[in-house]
Design a protein around this motif. Sequence first.
Motif, PDB file in Angstrom:
ATOM      1  N   ARG A 150      65.310 149.311  16.118  1.00 55.73           N
ATOM      2  CA  ARG A 150      64.584 150.288  16.933  1.00 55.73           C
ATOM      3  C   ARG A 150      63.885 149.614  18.109  1.00 55.73           C
ATOM      4  O   ARG A 150      63.797 150.181  19.206  1.00 55.73           O
ATOM      5  N   LYS A 151      63.351 148.428  17.893  1.00 50.11           N
ATOM      6  CA  LYS A 151      62.733 147.703  19.006  1.00 50.11           C
ATOM      7  C   LYS A 151      63.760 147.385  20.082  1.00 50.11           C
ATOM      8  O   LYS A 151      63.476 147.467  21.279  1.00 50.11           O
ATOM      9  N   GLN A 152      64.949 146.984  19.650  1.00 53.90           N
ATOM     10  CA  GLN A 152      65.993 146.627  20.607  1.00 53.90           C
ATOM     11  C   GLN A 152      66.390 147.812  21.477  1.00 53.90           C
ATOM     12  O   GLN A 152      66.664 147.659  22.673  1.00 53.90           O
ATOM     13  N   PHE A 153      66.386 149.024  20.898  1.00 54.81           N
ATOM     14  CA  PHE A 153      66.791 150.208  21.651  1.00 54.81           C
ATOM     15  C   PHE A 153      65.600 151.057  22.107  1.00 54.81           C
ATOM     16  O   PHE A 153      65.791 152.142  22.643  1.00 54.81           O
ATOM     17  N   GLY A 154      64.396 150.577  21.897  1.00 54.14           N
ATOM     18  CA  GLY A 154      63.211 151.271  22.411  1.00 54.14           C
ATOM     19  C   GLY A 154      62.928 152.592  21.746  1.00 54.14           C
ATOM     20  O   GLY A 154      62.590 153.567  22.425  1.00 54.14           O
ATOM     21  N   THR A 155      63.049 152.653  20.416  1.00 56.58           N
ATOM     22  CA  THR A 155      62.773 153.889  19.691  1.00 56.58           C
ATOM     23  C   THR A 155      61.706 153.637  18.631  1.00 56.58           C
ATOM     24  O   THR A 155      61.405 152.490  18.287  1.00 56.58           O
ATOM     25  N   LYS A 156      61.179 154.730  18.088  1.00 56.81           N
ATOM     26  CA  LYS A 156      60.119 154.635  17.087  1.00 56.81           C
ATOM     27  C   LYS A 156      60.192 155.826  16.149  1.00 56.81           C
ATOM     28  O   LYS A 156      60.362 156.963  16.591  1.00 56.81           O
ATOM     29  N   LEU A 157      60.021 155.572  14.860  1.00 56.32           N
ATOM     30  CA  LEU A 157      60.033 156.627  13.847  1.00 56.32           C
ATOM     31  C   LEU A 157      58.593 157.032  13.536  1.00 56.32           C
ATOM     32  O   LEU A 157      57.751 156.195  13.214  1.00 56.32           O
ATOM     33  N   ILE A 158      58.321 158.338  13.635  1.00 53.21           N
ATOM     34  CA  ILE A 158      56.979 158.847  13.379  1.00 53.21           C
ATOM     35  C   ILE A 158      57.056 160.140  12.576  1.00 53.21           C
ATOM     36  O   ILE A 158      58.113 160.754  12.471  1.00 53.21           O
ATOM     37  N   GLY A 159      55.919 160.547  12.022  1.00 50.59           N
ATOM     38  CA  GLY A 159      55.839 161.823  11.338  1.00 50.59           C
ATOM     39  C   GLY A 159      55.790 162.966  12.332  1.00 50.59           C
ATOM     40  O   GLY A 159      55.085 162.899  13.343  1.00 50.59           O
ATOM     41  N   GLU A 160      56.540 164.016  12.056  1.00 49.84           N
ATOM     42  CA  GLU A 160      56.588 165.157  12.968  1.00 49.84           C
ATOM     43  C   GLU A 160      55.234 165.834  13.099  1.00 49.84           C
ATOM     44  O   GLU A 160      54.865 166.304  14.176  1.00 49.84           O
ATOM     45  N   GLU A 161      54.456 165.897  12.033  1.00 46.93           N
ATOM     46  CA  GLU A 161      53.187 166.604  12.046  1.00 46.93           C
ATOM     47  C   GLU A 161      52.013 165.713  12.427  1.00 46.93           C
ATOM     48  O   GLU A 161      51.004 166.200  12.924  1.00 46.93           O
ATOM     49  N   THR A 162      52.118 164.409  12.194  1.00 48.35           N
ATOM     50  CA  THR A 162      51.000 163.502  12.458  1.00 48.35           C
ATOM     51  C   THR A 162      51.154 162.718  13.751  1.00 48.35           C
ATOM     52  O   THR A 162      50.156 162.307  14.342  1.00 48.35           O
ATOM     53  N   GLY A 163      52.390 162.460  14.178  1.00 46.75           N
ATOM     54  CA  GLY A 163      52.608 161.631  15.353  1.00 46.75           C
ATOM     55  C   GLY A 163      52.350 160.160  15.097  1.00 46.75           C
ATOM     56  O   GLY A 163      52.243 159.377  16.038  1.00 46.75           O
ATOM     57  N   GLN A 164      52.261 159.742  13.838  1.00 46.71           N
ATOM     58  CA  GLN A 164      51.956 158.370  13.469  1.00 46.71           C
ATOM     59  C   GLN A 164      53.077 157.799  12.597  1.00 46.71           C
ATOM     60  O   GLN A 164      53.877 158.543  12.024  1.00 46.71           O
ATOM     61  N   PRO A 165      53.160 156.451  12.483  1.00 47.76           N
ATOM     62  CA  PRO A 165      54.123 155.854  11.557  1.00 47.76           C
ATOM     63  C   PRO A 165      53.953 156.404  10.142  1.00 47.76           C
ATOM     64  O   PRO A 165      52.838 156.733   9.719  1.00 47.76           O
ATOM     65  N   ILE A 166      55.040 156.488   9.403  1.00 51.50           N
ATOM     66  CA  ILE A 166      55.031 157.231   8.142  1.00 51.50           C
ATOM     67  C   ILE A 166      54.630 156.394   6.935  1.00 51.50           C
ATOM     68  O   ILE A 166      54.416 156.944   5.849  1.00 51.50           O
ATOM     69  N   GLY A 167      54.547 155.082   7.068  1.00 49.27           N
ATOM     70  CA  GLY A 167      54.154 154.238   5.948  1.00 49.27           C
ATOM     71  C   GLY A 167      55.348 153.749   5.143  1.00 49.27           C
ATOM     72  O   GLY A 167      56.416 154.370   5.147  1.00 49.27           O
ATOM     73  N   PRO A 168      55.189 152.628   4.421  1.00 48.74           N
ATOM     74  CA  PRO A 168      56.307 152.037   3.671  1.00 48.74           C
ATOM     75  C   PRO A 168      56.909 152.950   2.615  1.00 48.74           C
ATOM     76  O   PRO A 168      58.133 153.010   2.474  1.00 48.74           O
ATOM     77  N   LEU A 169      56.082 153.639   1.826  1.00 50.62           N
ATOM     78  CA  LEU A 169      56.620 154.471   0.751  1.00 50.62           C
ATOM     79  C   LEU A 169      57.468 155.609   1.302  1.00 50.62           C
ATOM     80  O   LEU A 169      58.585 155.868   0.815  1.00 50.62           O
ATOM     81  N   THR A 170      56.969 156.301   2.331  1.00 52.86           N
ATOM     82  CA  THR A 170      57.732 157.402   2.919  1.00 52.86           C
ATOM     83  C   THR A 170      58.993 156.888   3.592  1.00 52.86           C
ATOM     84  O   THR A 170      60.035 157.562   3.578  1.00 52.86           O
ATOM     85  N   ALA A 171      58.927 155.688   4.190  1.00 53.26           N
ATOM     86  CA  ALA A 171      60.116 155.104   4.799  1.00 53.26           C
ATOM     87  C   ALA A 171      61.176 154.815   3.737  1.00 53.26           C
ATOM     88  O   ALA A 171      62.380 155.019   3.963  1.00 53.26           O
ATOM     89  N   PHE A 172      60.740 154.352   2.561  1.00 49.79           N
ATOM     90  CA  PHE A 172      61.677 154.113   1.449  1.00 49.79           C
ATOM     91  C   PHE A 172      62.318 155.429   0.992  1.00 49.79           C
ATOM     92  O   PHE A 172      63.547 155.509   0.821  1.00 49.79           O
ATOM     93  N   VAL A 173      61.500 156.460   0.789  1.00 46.07           N
ATOM     94  CA  VAL A 173      62.026 157.746   0.327  1.00 46.07           C
ATOM     95  C   VAL A 173      62.964 158.344   1.371  1.00 46.07           C
ATOM     96  O   VAL A 173      63.977 158.970   1.036  1.00 46.07           O
ATOM     97  N   ARG A 174      62.655 158.142   2.648  1.00 46.33           N
ATOM     98  CA  ARG A 174      63.517 158.653   3.715  1.00 46.33           C
ATOM     99  C   ARG A 174      64.895 158.014   3.654  1.00 46.33           C
ATOM    100  O   ARG A 174      65.913 158.691   3.861  1.00 46.33           O
ATOM    101  N   ASP A 175      64.951 156.707   3.384  1.00 43.53           N
ATOM    102  CA  ASP A 175      66.257 156.057   3.262  1.00 43.53           C
ATOM    103  C   ASP A 175      67.029 156.598   2.061  1.00 43.53           C
ATOM    104  O   ASP A 175      68.261 156.728   2.117  1.00 43.53           O
ATOM    105  N   ILE A 176      66.321 156.914   0.974  1.00 42.31           N
ATOM    106  CA  ILE A 176      66.992 157.529  -0.170  1.00 42.31           C
ATOM    107  C   ILE A 176      67.519 158.919   0.216  1.00 42.31           C
ATOM    108  O   ILE A 176      68.626 159.318  -0.175  1.00 42.31           O
ATOM    109  N   ALA A 177      66.729 159.650   1.022  1.00 39.01           N
ATOM    110  CA  ALA A 177      67.137 160.996   1.445  1.00 39.01           C
ATOM    111  C   ALA A 177      68.376 160.965   2.337  1.00 39.01           C
ATOM    112  O   ALA A 177      69.072 161.987   2.469  1.00 39.01           O
ATOM    113  N   HIS A 178      68.669 159.809   2.941  1.00 40.79           N
ATOM    114  CA  HIS A 178      69.888 159.703   3.757  1.00 40.79           C
ATOM    115  C   HIS A 178      71.149 159.868   2.915  1.00 40.79           C
ATOM    116  O   HIS A 178      72.245 160.053   3.469  1.00 40.79           O
ATOM    117  N   LEU A 179      71.027 159.820   1.587  1.00 37.80           N
ATOM    118  CA  LEU A 179      72.183 160.108   0.739  1.00 37.80           C
ATOM    119  C   LEU A 179      72.693 161.522   0.974  1.00 37.80           C
ATOM    120  O   LEU A 179      73.898 161.780   0.874  1.00 37.80           O
TER     121      LEU A 179
END
Length: 224
Positions: A160-189
């Motif tokens: 993401r740094k290489q392409f100038g992007t950032k993952l944030i929460g839609e409702e908070t506008g802030q980074p989502i934290g390690p646990l939510t990032a882990f669950v999000r990768d599981i949700a990619h199934l």
Amino acid sequence: MSNNDNPWEQPPSGEGEPSGYPQYGGQPNQGGYGQPPAQGGDYGQQGGYGQQGGYGQPPAQGSEYGQAPVQGGGYGSPQQYGGAPLATQSGLSGWGKRAGGLLIDVIVPGFVVYIVVIVASAINGKLGLLVGLILYLGLLAFHIWNRWLNGGRTGQTLGRKQFGTKLIGEETGQPIGPLTAFVRDIAHLVDTVICYIGWLFPLWDTKRQTLADKIMKTVVIDVR
């Protein structure tokens, strides 16, 4: 000629002039026009224009025109979407940048490890198992640090740094934290089991989200 006929003689104080007007040669009436002015005010009223604060309404503290300023949040000046901050359409990352970041973070490292293990296994079966175990453990450790710990805390992975992007929460506008990032990768199934169509959703979705993004309520934005 009598004293009363002298035109230059001033009448005694308090005589010959209407009550309320200042006296020439005497103490003027306080306030003028028969009314004393309110202390510290203009136009006979405290605060000016008839009310304290001006124009009949006291202004909110720290604001202009009687309205309190709206506090900003999230990334820049976000528009409102359902009462929560959301990046504008121009701020959302396109599919190409998202795919490029995933290529660096997941696909290329996994492909390199796979090739090395295949070559080592072709030379010697036991060597291939040993090399594969070490490399796949190393790949998992890299993934934990890059995608979940660093990516969850800052919103940016190496890709993401290489392409100038950032993952944030839609409702908070802030980074989502390690646990939510882990669950999000599981949700990619979910994106994968439907013949990878979920990964293509950012091509036509109005929020440029995958199905995992919709489940976890996340968006990817441009930071350059």
